[in-house]
Structure formats: C-alpha cells, structure tokens
Design an enzyme around this catalytic site. Structure first.
Site, PDB file in Angstrom:
ATOM      1  CG  ASP A 122      -1.734  -1.135   1.451  1.00  0.00           C
ATOM      2  OD1 ASP A 122      -2.033  -1.785   0.446  1.00  0.00           O
ATOM      3  OD2 ASP A 122      -2.090  -1.419   2.606  1.00  0.00           O
TER       4      ASP A 122
HETATM    5  N1  URA Z   1      -1.164  -5.865   4.048  1.00  0.00           N
HETATM    6  C1  URA Z   1      -1.621  -4.591   4.055  1.00  0.00           C
HETATM    7  O1  URA Z   1      -2.623  -4.284   4.677  1.00  0.00           O
HETATM    8  N2  URA Z   1      -0.933  -3.683   3.344  1.00  0.00           N
HETATM    9  C2  URA Z   1       0.206  -3.970   2.666  1.00  0.00           C
HETATM   10  O2  URA Z   1       0.803  -3.076   2.059  1.00  0.00           O
HETATM   11  C3  URA Z   1       0.658  -5.294   2.679  1.00  0.00           C
HETATM   12  C4  URA Z   1      -0.056  -6.236   3.378  1.00  0.00           C
END
Ligand code: URA
Length: 232
Positions: free
Chosen positions: A102
C-alpha cells in the site's frame, strides 16, 4: 558472441530498422572501432557505444527496495511517486514490482524484469511475508487467538489466517502471513477491532530487508539472496 544488430536492439529497444540506420550512419563503435555491418559478431565483454554513449545489455534484474511511505507500486517510471522512479528504464524488459505494498506501507519490496521469477515469488500462499504493524490499541489475548485461527474479512468468504504472531510491545505486532490479498494485514487487524497506524514489511521468505538501505533507496540482490528463491 552475439550479432551487433541483435545486441543493440535488445539493449535499447530500437527496431531492427532503426539499428541498421544507426550502423549505416557510422554512429556505432565496438571497443572504439566504428562498426557498420549489422551481421558483425561481438563478444559479451565488448564495449559498445552509440555517438559515444555507452550501451549496456539489459539482462535480468533483481532489485531490493526499501519502500518509502507515500510511494506507489506502479510500473510508471515517470510518475515521481513510483517506487521505480530513478531506476533504469529498459523498454524490452520493463521492471515490475513483485506483488504490491500500500501507499502507506514501508519496507521490503522486490522489483524485477524477469516475469517468470516474479510469478514464482509472488505466487499467493507460497512464501511467508513478515510485517511489523504499529497498532492504535493494545492487542488483547483473544485477538491473538482469533488471528491465528483465522478471521473473516468483510465481503469475503475465505478467512485470513496469521502464520505467526509476535507481540514486540503492547502496540507493536510482528505478523507473518502467506496471504496476497489487498490490504490484508490492515483488514485482519480491523476484523479484531484494532487499527494499523504504521506497517513495515521486514522479510519475504528467507530474505530480510537490508537495514543499510535508506527509505526510498534500492540495490541489486546478491547471488546468494537470489538463490533464496530458487525452487527446491
Ligand atoms: N497488508 C496490508 O494491509 N498492506 C500492505 O501493504 C501489505 C499487506
């Protein structure tokens, strides 16, 4: 040995027609000697230039990034927020992120132009990925049991299961997952009534983030690090 026209077209992404035109115009040199013949064979270690600019062969690349907060996993080098911004552009073999993090997640991200390797490493369920999650609320014992047993995510039938959990502090959790689902760690913690305020990926399988790489920086994987992803 490799033909000069093949080398130039692989390395630059130029068409065979363009490459022939560069050669005919006398713009290409091999080890300092002008070469005009498209069928000329060159050695792997030859130094090739066009108009004096070094041309390097774009072989497979395997890169470790320490993703910075606010950067995005996109294949667009030109986007200043892209994790690929500033990395070499190779039109024939474009770099791709191995899975996604993310925008607000930091830490270990792999990047490669080897599609087969990418597919193998990012296969869901294959490797355990370990994250350090900072939480808004202290984690309660019942939440730990729920996460290890599997929690339901909104609008999904399949539960999400933590492979490993370690409470580093009351609000810092180290969580290992095999999942590849969107926002999965944040959604798992939300499912047990908590909230992730910071998320950092520490490792993928046996490969840990090199602590000497500053956020936003990257380096090529060593041969030993690449071997960690070889099939058994
Ligand atoms: N899980 C999440 O919530 N975000 C990420 O970036 C990776 C795994």
């Amino acid at each position: 040995m490799i033909r000069i026209d093949r080398f130039l077209s692989d390395a630059t992404g130029g068409s065979r027609k363009e490459v022939k035109a560069w050669l005919r115009a006398g713009r290409v040199s091999v080890d300092g000697e002008r070469v005009r013949n498209a069928a000329c064979q060159i050695a792997e270690h030859s130094v090739v230039d066009i108009d004096g600019n070094l041309v390097e062969m774009q072989g497979p690349r395997y890169i470790m990034v320490n993703k910075a907060v606010g950067t995005v996993c996109t294949a667009l080098h030109a986007d200043p927020r892209s994790v690929l911004a500033g990395m070499p552009v190779s039109p024939r073999k474009p770099l791709q992120c191995v899975g996604r993090l993310d925008v607000d997640t930091t830490g270990l991200l792999l990047v490669t132009n080897d599609g087969e390797w990418n597919h193998r490493v990012s296969r869901p369920g294959h490797l355990v990925k370990v994250y350090r999650a900072t939480l808004a609320e202290p984690l309660v014992d019942t939440a730990i049991e729920e996460l290890l047993g599997g929690v339901s995510l909104r609008n999904e039938t399949r539960p999400a299961v933590a492979h490993s959990l370690e409470c580093v502090d009351t609000r810092i959790l180290r969580i290992g997952i095999r999942e590849g689902r969107y926002h999965v760690v944040r959604r798992m913690l939300a499912a047990v009534g908590n909230r992730v305020t910071e998320l950092h990926r520490e490792s993928i399988g046996e490969l840990a983030l090199d602590g000497r790489i500053a956020p936003g920086e990257w380096r090529e994987l060593s041969v030993r690090e690449r071997s960690l992803f070889e099939p058994n």
